[in-house]
Design a protein around this motif. Structure first.
Motif, PDB file in Angstrom:
ATOM      1  N   GLN A  54      16.385 -25.652  12.322  1.00 29.73           N
ATOM      2  CA  GLN A  54      17.012 -24.531  11.622  1.00 29.73           C
ATOM      3  C   GLN A  54      18.488 -24.807  11.357  1.00 29.73           C
ATOM      4  N   ILE A  55      19.179 -25.380  12.333  1.00 27.71           N
ATOM      5  CA  ILE A  55      20.604 -25.669  12.175  1.00 27.71           C
ATOM      6  C   ILE A  55      20.805 -26.781  11.153  1.00 27.71           C
ATOM      7  N   GLN A  56      19.948 -27.801  11.201  1.00 26.72           N
ATOM      8  CA  GLN A  56      20.054 -28.896  10.244  1.00 26.72           C
ATOM      9  C   GLN A  56      19.857 -28.381   8.815  1.00 26.72           C
ATOM     10  N   ALA A  57      18.937 -27.439   8.653  1.00 21.75           N
ATOM     11  CA  ALA A  57      18.673 -26.863   7.334  1.00 21.75           C
ATOM     12  C   ALA A  57      19.698 -25.791   6.971  1.00 21.75           C
ATOM     13  N   ASN A  58      20.591 -25.489   7.886  1.00 27.55           N
ATOM     14  CA  ASN A  58      21.617 -24.452   7.702  1.00 27.55           C
ATOM     15  C   ASN A  58      20.987 -23.100   7.377  1.00 27.55           C
ATOM     16  N   THR A  59      19.934 -22.779   8.114  1.00 26.72           N
ATOM     17  CA  THR A  59      19.294 -21.471   7.981  1.00 26.72           C
ATOM     18  C   THR A  59      20.326 -20.380   8.256  1.00 26.72           C
ATOM     19  N   PRO A  60      20.431 -19.359   7.411  1.00 27.94           N
ATOM     20  CA  PRO A  60      21.391 -18.286   7.662  1.00 27.94           C
ATOM     21  C   PRO A  60      21.217 -17.704   9.066  1.00 27.94           C
ATOM     22  N   TYR A  61      22.321 -17.448   9.727  1.00 21.36           N
ATOM     23  CA  TYR A  61      22.279 -17.022  11.123  1.00 21.36           C
ATOM     24  C   TYR A  61      21.536 -15.708  11.292  1.00 21.36           C
ATOM     25  N   ASP A  62      21.707 -14.760  10.364  1.00 17.85           N
ATOM     26  CA  ASP A  62      21.010 -13.482  10.509  1.00 17.85           C
ATOM     27  C   ASP A  62      19.500 -13.664  10.392  1.00 17.85           C
ATOM     28  N   GLU A  63      19.072 -14.568   9.511  1.00 22.63           N
ATOM     29  CA  GLU A  63      17.647 -14.851   9.370  1.00 22.63           C
ATOM     30  C   GLU A  63      17.100 -15.485  10.641  1.00 22.63           C
ATOM     31  N   LEU A  64      17.862 -16.399  11.224  1.00 30.24           N
ATOM     32  CA  LEU A  64      17.441 -17.058  12.461  1.00 30.24           C
ATOM     33  C   LEU A  64      17.253 -16.028  13.583  1.00 30.24           C
ATOM     34  N   VAL A  65      18.206 -15.109  13.713  1.00 31.66           N
ATOM     35  CA  VAL A  65      18.138 -14.100  14.780  1.00 31.66           C
ATOM     36  C   VAL A  65      16.974 -13.140  14.550  1.00 31.66           C
ATOM     37  N   ARG A  66      16.757 -12.716  13.313  1.00 33.68           N
ATOM     38  CA  ARG A  66      15.623 -11.824  13.032  1.00 33.68           C
ATOM     39  C   ARG A  66      14.303 -12.495  13.390  1.00 33.68           C
ATOM     40  N   THR A  67      14.212 -13.792  13.116  1.00 32.73           N
ATOM     41  CA  THR A  67      12.995 -14.526  13.448  1.00 32.73           C
ATOM     42  C   THR A  67      12.765 -14.542  14.955  1.00 32.73           C
TER      43      THR A  67
END
Length: 545
Positions: free
Chosen positions: A157-170
Motif C-alpha cells: 500500500q505504501i509503495q503504491a502510495n495508497t491514500p492514507y484515509d483509504e488505507l485506514v478505512r480498509t
C-alpha cells in the motif's frame, strides 16, 4: 579493547539453506550489478511550496516570540544521513554518497528525498513502523493472526502510495481471511484464546488514527479529558457485530453489543454512537464502515492532526506533540492560530492524503534542515531551543537502525532490493538476531529510551561487530585497506562509510600518524580495522547526529 578478529561465519543462517545461499551468491556475483534508479526530476508543486513556507513562518514567529535563535543549517552529508535513517532505517552507502555528489542543482536534497521515497526500502521500512502502531510487535496466535502478512500488505500500500484515509478505512472495515486478506489482521490482532477483545480494538483505533488515549474510559469517565465511559462504549459498539469465523472476519448483523453493569452485574445493550461530529456519521453501510467513514471524515480534525503528528515523529524521531497518541483535542486549541499540525493536516486533506507528499513537505521545512549543534553552552537555552524546534532533536537510533547502519557500513555498495540473495539474507537474519539481543522498543516506539551498558557492549564485542571489523574481501574494511589511494583519502573514506561525514582536521591528523607508523601492508590493514571499530563504537554512530 578491540576484540580479536576471526573469519566471517554464516552462523545466523539456518544450516539447511546455507548451500542454496552459497550457490546463489556465486550466481549473483557473475551477474550484472543492478543499478539503483537515478534521482528523478523534481516535480514543482506551488501548493507544496506554499505549505512549506507556512510551516517555516509558523516556527519563525515562535522563535521570534521566544527570542530563540535557530541553529545553523546542516550540511548536505548530515541531511543525507538524517534522511536515510528516517526513511530507510539505515545510513547511506558510499555508492549513494558518490551518486549524490554527482548531482547538480540547488534542489538536489529535494530530488534525493523523492528518490528515497520511490525506493522499495522506504515502503518496507515504514510498513514496519506502521505495523507497530496498528497491531503492536507481538506475533499473536498464528492460527488467526499473520503479522508478517499484514506488514507485507502495508508495504504494498505504501509503495503504491495508497491514500492514507483509504488505507485506514480498509483496516477498520475489512472482511475476509487473515491469510488471503491480510488487512483483516488489524481486527484479528485483538483476538486471544478464541475471544475478540473489542475494547482493545476501540483503544487501538482511537490511539492509532485519532491520536487520543481513551482506554481508561472503558471503566470510568476520563478524569482529565473530554472522554466519558459512554463514549468508549458507544465507539466499541461499532465493533459489536464483527466476529472471527472459520472463513475469516465477518459481520454478523444479528449480534448485539452488551456490557455488564459493574454495580448490578446485569448486562445491558449498547447502541453505536460517536462522541462528537455525529453529523459526519453516514446512514448507509455496516457498523464498521460507518465508523471508518467517521474516523477519516474531512471534518474530523483529529484524524489529519494525528497523521501529521505521527509522520513528524517518524521523520524527526520525536513527535511534535509527545506522546504521539495523546494529542490535545481540537476544542482545546485556538481556531484563529493554527499550529504546525493544522497546517500539515490541511495540506494532507486537500491533496488526497498523500503520505509521500506529507513527508516531502516535512523534510523541506526549515526545522528538519537545522543542525543539532547549539550556538551556546547554556543548558537552559539549549532546552528552550530544543522545545521550540530551533535545534534538530538528538535522538538515539532504534535497534534496527543501528544494525542496519552497521550492515551498510560493512559494504561500499548499497544494500537494497537489488543486492544478491546472500547479502539480503545476511541483513534479514542479522537484524533479527541483533534486535532480539539489543532489545526491542515495542509499539511505544516514539517515546525516548535510555541506552544500556549491555547494548553498548553488544555493539563493541558482539559477533557481528567482530566479524565486520575484520578485513576480508567481502567487507568494506578489507576493500578500503586495499584501495590504491592516499592515507588521507583512506581516512576520509572510512569516516564517510561509517559516519557520513568527513573527519575534522584533528581526527584526520590523529589517524594519519597511525598509518605513517605502519611498516608493512598487514599493519596498515590492522590500522584500518581499528579505525572502523572505533567509528562503529563512537557515540556519534548510535545517534541521529
Amino acid at each position: 579493547m578491540k576484540p580479536s578478529s576471526h573469519n566471517w561465519k554464516i552462523a545466523c543462517i539456518p544450516f539447511c539453506v546455507v548451500g542454496l545461499v552459497v550457490s546463489l551468491v556465486a550466481w549473483a556475483s557473475s551477474s550484472p550489478v543492478a543499478i539503483s534508479p537515478k534521482a528523478p526530476a523534481l516535480t514543482v508543486d506551488n501548493s507544496m511550496t506554499s505549505t512549506v513556507e507556512q510551516v517555516d513562518q509558523f516556527f519563525e514567529k515562535q522563535w521570534a516570540k521566544q527570542q530563540t535563535t535557530p541553529a545553523d543549517i546542516s550540511d548536505d552529508y548530515l541531511l543525507l544521513r538524517r534522511l536515510s535513517l528516517a526513511l530507510h532505517g539505515t545510513i547511506p552507502s558510499l555508492e549513494e554518497l558518490r551518486e549524490f555528489e554527482a548531482m547538480q542543482g540547488a534542489d538536489r536534497i529535494q530530488r534525493w528525498t523523492q528518490k528515497l521515497l520511490e525506493d522499495r526500502r522506504f515502503a518496507d521500512y515504514f510498513s514496519e513502523r506502521f505495523t507497530r502502531a496498528y497491531v503492536g510487535v507481538e506475533q499473536g496466535q498464528f492460527i488467526i493472526f499473520r503479522r508478517d502478512r499484514f506488514k507485507a500488505w502495508l508495504s504494498e500500500q505504501i509503495q503504491a502510495n495508497t491514500p492514507y484515509d483509504e488505507l485506514v478505512r480498509t483496516l477498520i472495515s475489512a472482511e475476509g481471511l487473515w491469510t488471503g486478506d491480510p488487512e483483516t489482521n488489524f481486527i484479528t490482532s485483538a483476538s486471544a484464546d478464541g475471544n475478540l477483545d473489542r475494547n482493545k480494538l476501540t483503544g487501538s483505533t482511537v490511539r492509532a488514527f485519532l491520536g487520543q488515549r481513551i482506554d481508561c474510559a472503558q471503566c470510568h469517565d476520563h478524569p482529565f479529558d473530554h472522554w466519558k465511559q459512554s463514549d468508549f462504549e458507544g465507539l466499541t459498539a461499532f465493533y459489536g457485530q464483527v466476529e472471527i469465523q472459520v472463513l475469516g472476519v465477518r459481520q454478523n448483523e444479528e449480534l448485539k453489543y452488551e456490557v455488564e453493569d459493574r454495580e448490578t452485574l446485569k448486562k445491558r445493550t449498547v447502541s453505536p454512537q460517536v462522541p462528537f461530529l455525529n453529523e459526519c456519521l453516514p446512514e448507509e453501510g455496516t457498523l464498521r464502515e460507518k465508523l471508518a467513514t467517521w474516523v477519516t471524515h474531512p471534518q474530523n480534525r483529529r484524524f489529519e492532526r494525528a497523521a501529521a503528528n505521527r509522520f513528524w515523529g517518524l521523520v524527526f524521531g520525536v513527535p511534535y506533540f509527545d506522546p504521539v497518541d495523546d494529542l490535545p483535542a481540537p476544542t482545546d486549541l485556538s481556531e484563529s492560530d493554527p499550529d504546525v499540525l493544522d497546517i500539515l493536516g490541511q495540506d494532507f486533506r486537500e491533496n488526497g492524503y498523500d503520505i509521500k507528499r506529507m513527508i516531502q513537505t516535512i523534510v523541506a521545512s526549515k526545522p528538519f534542515r537545522l543542525s543539532s549543534t547549539s550556538q551556546t553552552d547554556d543548558n537552559e537555552q539549549i532546552e528552550r531551543a530544543t522545545d521550540a524546534w530551533a535545534l534538530f532533536p538528538l535522538v538515539r537510533l532504534r535497534p534496527e537502525q543501528i544494525i542496519g547502519s552497521m550492515l551498510q557500513a560493512s559494504s561500499l555498495k548499497t544494500i537494497d532490493q537489488n543486492s544478491n540473495l546472500f547479502m539480503r539474507g545476511r541483513r534479514f537474519f542479522s537484524e533479527l538476531d541483533f534486535v532480539r539481543e539489543y532489545g526491542d522498543l515495542g509499539s511505544d516506539e516514539l517515546n525516548d529510551f535510555p541506552g544500556t551498558i549491555p547494548q553498548a557492549l553488544l555493539r563493541m564485542n558482539g559477533e557481528f561487530a567482530r566479524d565486520n571489523g575484520s578485513a576480508s574481501m567481502l567487507n568494506s574494511v578489507g576493500r578500503v585497506s586495499q584501495l590504491d589511494i592516499s592515507d588521507k583519502k583512506r581516512v576520509e573514506t572510512c569516516f564517510l562509510v561509517c559516519l557520513t561525514r568527513l573527519p575534522t582536521n584533528l581526527e584526520r591528523d590523529h589517524f594519519l600518524k597511525q598509518y605513517q607508523s605502519a611498516t608493512n601492508p598487514k599493519q596498515r590493514e590492522k590500522i584500518t580495522e581499528d579505525l572502523f571499530w572505533a567509528l562503529y563504537n563512537s557515540p556519534e554512530f548510535s545517534w541521529n547526529h
